[in-house]
Design an enzyme around this catalytic site. Structure first.
Site, PDB file in Angstrom:
ATOM      1  N   HIS A 269      -1.425   4.368   8.687  1.00  0.00           N
ATOM      2  CA  HIS A 269      -0.332   4.411   7.711  1.00  0.00           C
ATOM      3  C   HIS A 269       0.023   2.994   7.304  1.00  0.00           C
ATOM      4  O   HIS A 269       0.145   2.112   8.168  1.00  0.00           O
ATOM      5  CB  HIS A 269       0.894   5.112   8.285  1.00  0.00           C
ATOM      6  CG  HIS A 269       0.630   6.530   8.598  1.00  0.00           C
ATOM      7  ND1 HIS A 269       0.471   7.485   7.637  1.00  0.00           N
ATOM      8  CD2 HIS A 269       0.407   7.156   9.774  1.00  0.00           C
ATOM      9  CE1 HIS A 269       0.195   8.651   8.204  1.00  0.00           C
ATOM     10  NE2 HIS A 269       0.138   8.474   9.500  1.00  0.00           N
TER      11      HIS A 269
ATOM     12  N   TYR B  74       4.776  -0.307  -0.104  1.00  0.00           N
ATOM     13  CA  TYR B  74       3.327  -0.188   0.041  1.00  0.00           C
ATOM     14  C   TYR B  74       2.525  -1.442  -0.345  1.00  0.00           C
ATOM     15  O   TYR B  74       1.298  -1.408  -0.320  1.00  0.00           O
ATOM     16  CB  TYR B  74       2.821   0.990  -0.789  1.00  0.00           C
ATOM     17  CG  TYR B  74       3.372   2.309  -0.358  1.00  0.00           C
ATOM     18  CD1 TYR B  74       2.874   2.942   0.792  1.00  0.00           C
ATOM     19  CD2 TYR B  74       4.412   2.930  -1.038  1.00  0.00           C
ATOM     20  CE1 TYR B  74       3.387   4.156   1.212  1.00  0.00           C
ATOM     21  CE2 TYR B  74       4.926   4.150  -0.620  1.00  0.00           C
ATOM     22  CZ  TYR B  74       4.412   4.755   0.506  1.00  0.00           C
ATOM     23  OH  TYR B  74       4.914   5.951   0.919  1.00  0.00           O
TER      24      TYR B  74
END
Lengths: 141, 141, 141, 141, 141, 141, 141, 141, 141, 141, 141, 141
Positions: L97, L22
């Site tokens: 995303h 991430y």
């Protein structure tokens, strides 16, 4: 005689959202009609978008009411938690769906939450709630 | 106002067969109650064990009646032919199941015939037929 | 002692159709042999190509006979209605298949109707019926 | 005339284990009855919990016996090796199951080992073995 | 030269039912055209809503006609019995579908009955029957 | 240089069993040829019908040999235990199949045991073992 | 009147390859017959082994011809690109298969490319092309 | 003796692309080694990224060569067209994969093209081609 | 108090095999620790690579011990026979896995043998056995 | 030493709900026992019916505690969000289930949330929490 | 700074084909706009209907450009070869789809080629290409 | 111009949790950058771990904002309720995303919530939000 109605996510939008599928009457207005139609019944109505709040509401209904009508909305197809809550209480529980799920997308064709309910009424619009009340009255006779 | 009821295979055994699942009242006896409850409705009831006869009955009902209630029994899960017959007629059709199919074997969890019906009522015993009549009356209003 | 035999679709063609799979003896001829072999049994034999007629025949057998042998032919793999009829009666029901379904196409590898039968005999040709009669006699002892 | 019977895992517990499913007679006692019933047959009986020993036993039976009855127990559903052993021998092989596998858990509904057998008899208790012997005698005639 | 046409369930409604999918000409009217177009052929046409009657009709056609055209309607996707009947006869059998099943619901994308037919013609409306007759004449040459 | 070969169930029947699929030469005879072809290699050959013995043999080979060739026969498709044994040792392991599994039944199309092997050779008859030896020699260079 | 025929991979081998499945006439020879049979039609025929070339050919046919017949061969079951090309043009497109795909391997039982075609003709050998031409003439009338 | 090698998409990158999976030797360099190792064989090597070109090359190889080795790369898992081309020719065809597909992503675990090949060699790096040549020489003996 | 521990295939390699997954302590050494920790328990430990031996061991444990801990290794996912053995005995059985199967390959995510056990402990290394002993002691209290 | 316990939906009903499955002791009472048993541990216990609150609680536990025990109840089988929360924290997390999920409905046989946990203990009633505490103490040593 | 754009099959029809899904602007016109918007970027644009040509183009782009945008059209869902080409090159690759594939047919819901790309932009019409260029510029900073 | 951003469960941990997947920038810091980059846009940002709160937030955004960006985190793959909320509002909704879901576990490969969004941007890190803002500005032009 106490009957409780618990609506799931997005059902607060009734009357506004996709009227082709859900009709154009809001649920609060409909509740008034319903109460008129069954003066002997004391209704309690709640709506929540939150799966776990619905679980909590079902548990509470199991203690304080005589019958329960649930429309778990989008949680119908995926919520083991709501199904477990229904299995955990002893009053009769009916599942209502406003639209006919069998004629919509495939992922709406099964109900996980209906497995432990007494029965299901679907596709009959808001009138499904009235029929569910009648069914519960019959069961409780 | 004409409402037709078509029951599928093995439903002639109601009252005799597996009372734990289906209750112990025969359908003919129940029909009498139903007729008393709705004096304004002219009922027509048929039962057949034969899938294709049910197809023919549905076609006929589509022409001569105002509403139709079907309980296709074991054909619910497999009959494209009955589903097609429902799709081919224009009067409102409701599907009724006496037991809650979602709490029985997996192969009973889906309904092929319900896809083209207006709605489904299941799990409420014979009382499901009464509710279906009420629903049709509401629709036809 | 009454034992009933109900054959399903295409089994009237026995002896004529695909002898490599089904052998070349007609069922009527075989019935005579069978009756000779069990003089103490009163046999009743029916054949129908129609799923719902088989349902009706099974219901009737459940009332008037002591044991039942079914070969539902092509309905074996798809008929919930026949399975339900078997579940609804109380006499012992055996399923017989002339060929070994496990060595044919995949869609023949499971039996829906066998689920509620007492047992299954398959792959042994027409002799499977004789063995089924013996099994029923043993069960009824 | 030599007929061999090979039982798979846990079938040594017959008579003791889960009598609701498997009955309460031990297999050795049953073998004696069987031998009395067929004085013309010389029986050989083995039991093994080990998949590969069953393979070896099937191979040996293929050479030294005229017919073979197998009950592969839990290996029925998973053993390609036993299926291959059956395919590799030339004498008639029948599969017997004491309970009706179709009315038990889903993973018991198919038989891999039955694919190369001549036929299957299931659900008829220990009497299935007697019927299998009769079937083999008929085949070998 | 005898060619037989067997239509399955709901096909009696042609011209009336869902004209967007099936067109608006009735089958009897179409049969007259067809007979005019092939004066050398003696046609026999039947329609049945009943799966087993279609089985019986196919068996009969196999004996009395030179070629067969079937449109099993909703049974196309589920009927092992009709497939078996086709496999059991020796005259050429063609399957016709009026609409293109591949562009409709998923459960219509496969044909079980087509497996043992000589070929399939679909999506070409009623003209598919004419083409099937031509194909059979070519095969029988 | 030590290379070990472990054959699984039914491979002792090579030369006798289904020659259309497996050829007609026995494995012992073939081993002699193989030893002649690779005088620099010391071979060790075992065969077992028992899944767990094959596990034990693989473990032992991992300690005492330089390379390993396995043909797990029917265990190829189901044995996690053999796959785990291969994963647990450090010498190169090759899987050999005599027939082309991809052109046989569907349940033979995948290999669970091949997942942790270095590679697979299949469909080339007994010559696959020779090629596997060559491949190991190349790897060990 | 211009009708275009596009054959996919391996169809250049017609007459040479697997005559049991595909017959023994080459396509060029067949084209001559076809042209004789329809003097009013101007045919254009192409064959390509390359999926993307077939896409290009379909696009071109959509502009320059009145009707199109495609036999996408092995791409039938996997090509979204060809299906998209068919969906992108406006002239009627028919899919033809020489053999009956439903009676071959499972992976041939569905057609992805047929989804956007007008219809499908299969199992009728090279005669399927003639019938497809007739069907297109009928559609264009 | 002519042996042909056809490599599929991305195999031109050998030696450059993902050396952890495919090694670090280019195929042209390897071809020289191979030719040295088999002086009696006349090799022909082609590579194409285009599925249909591989189909064409396989057809051509079937006419002009004695044996064929294919590595269809990414088309292995999806190409019915290549599988059909292999089925259409008569010389022995072997499939080679450089890496062990069974230990990579799930969509690489099956081979559609291997179904009609004589055999498969995989996981042995470039040495798989040498082994395939040896296997073909053995087959052609 | 007698507690038995049965380890399945490859678990004899503990401490040597894939220490990243299974840790680096051998099971015999661990057993000594365990015995010290529970002086009131008489332990019996066995290991077998053979599925059927594990079946036999479970049967024996059911007679001679008070509690049983099994780690069926690779048989966990496929062995109906071991599951049946567990179902056949009456003492409490716990399943232990050293690694967390849910974070490994997909084929390890389900347990067939755990279905009839009292419970499962997994992912906690060898300490899982100690916890299982404690759990059995608690159950037997 | 701080250990946190987070219970999911419906677990507040322990002791009241379905005692056949979950036992009849409430969790608060059990917590007191647990605290007595581990005086060196400072426990923090929370329960929530809401999936996202459990996510938040897990995140918080990851910062403020040394170990975590979760019983996600019905969210076990469907919650990617809870699984992600477990993956995002660094303290050891154990999953506990009171009943043996493998012997209940199929949809309870897999755990999505267990994938990133250290291990799972299930089927051992409330005692599973004690064992989980012991396991965490062992891990933290 | 060189950025390459590769469009797959049928994307040459943009502006002409199904404007409801793909809009009505041709790609060449759009490219001019794009070049104006990013004067610092040297664009190279190619389109091919042929899967293997796209593979070749991707390989070339990997050598001569700094970033790559692919829209594999119908190959998105099936092409392992294109996915492998993306995996084989080292420059950042983005996948763009003009329409939202998730709201179209089921077979368009997954992307095989996106697996090895850096990211995906879909549903935003031609503007998706501009965003992809921006994303690549950001990545290359 | 008002654009709203709603982040789902665990996205509050950005910058701290699994930086390999991430990245290591927190979302609040990123929001400041974003606001600087689009001075003409008034942003509203919320984060919730609770599925139903996200439903409520989406409904509110539909009334008070001009465009909406959602990143439903783990609910992406399972939430019919969030999908329904998106379908119920009329402003353009984009799904973002941070990581490329197609290259992670299989259960992350499909998006249920993306079905009713206008489009999806994934795999481009936090920059995906900036691109989504640009896309919305373009749509609202």
């Amino acid at each position: 005689m106490k009957i409780e109605i618990i609506n799931g996510p997005n059902l607060n939008l009734l009357g506004a959202r996709e009227p082709g599928i859900y009709g154009n009457q809001g649920f609060e207005a409909y509740m008034k009609e319903l109460e008129k139609g069954f003066p002997e019944v004391s209704f309690k109505f709640s709506q929540s978008d939150i799966e776990g709040e619905i679980v909590t509401l079902i548990q509470a209904a199991g203690v304080r009411s005589d019958g329960l009508i649930i429309n778990p909305g989008g949680y119908t197809h995926t919520s083991v938690a709501i199904a477990d809550a229904v299995a955990a209480i002893k009053i009769p529980v009916l599942e209502v769906h406003i639209s006919n799920l069998l004629s919509r997308e495939n992922f709406r064709h099964t109900s996980l939450t209906g497995r432990y309910c007494r029965g299901t009424i679907m596709g009959l619009g808001l009138d499904g709630y009235r029929l569910a009340v009648e069914a519960i009255l019959e069961i409780l006779k």
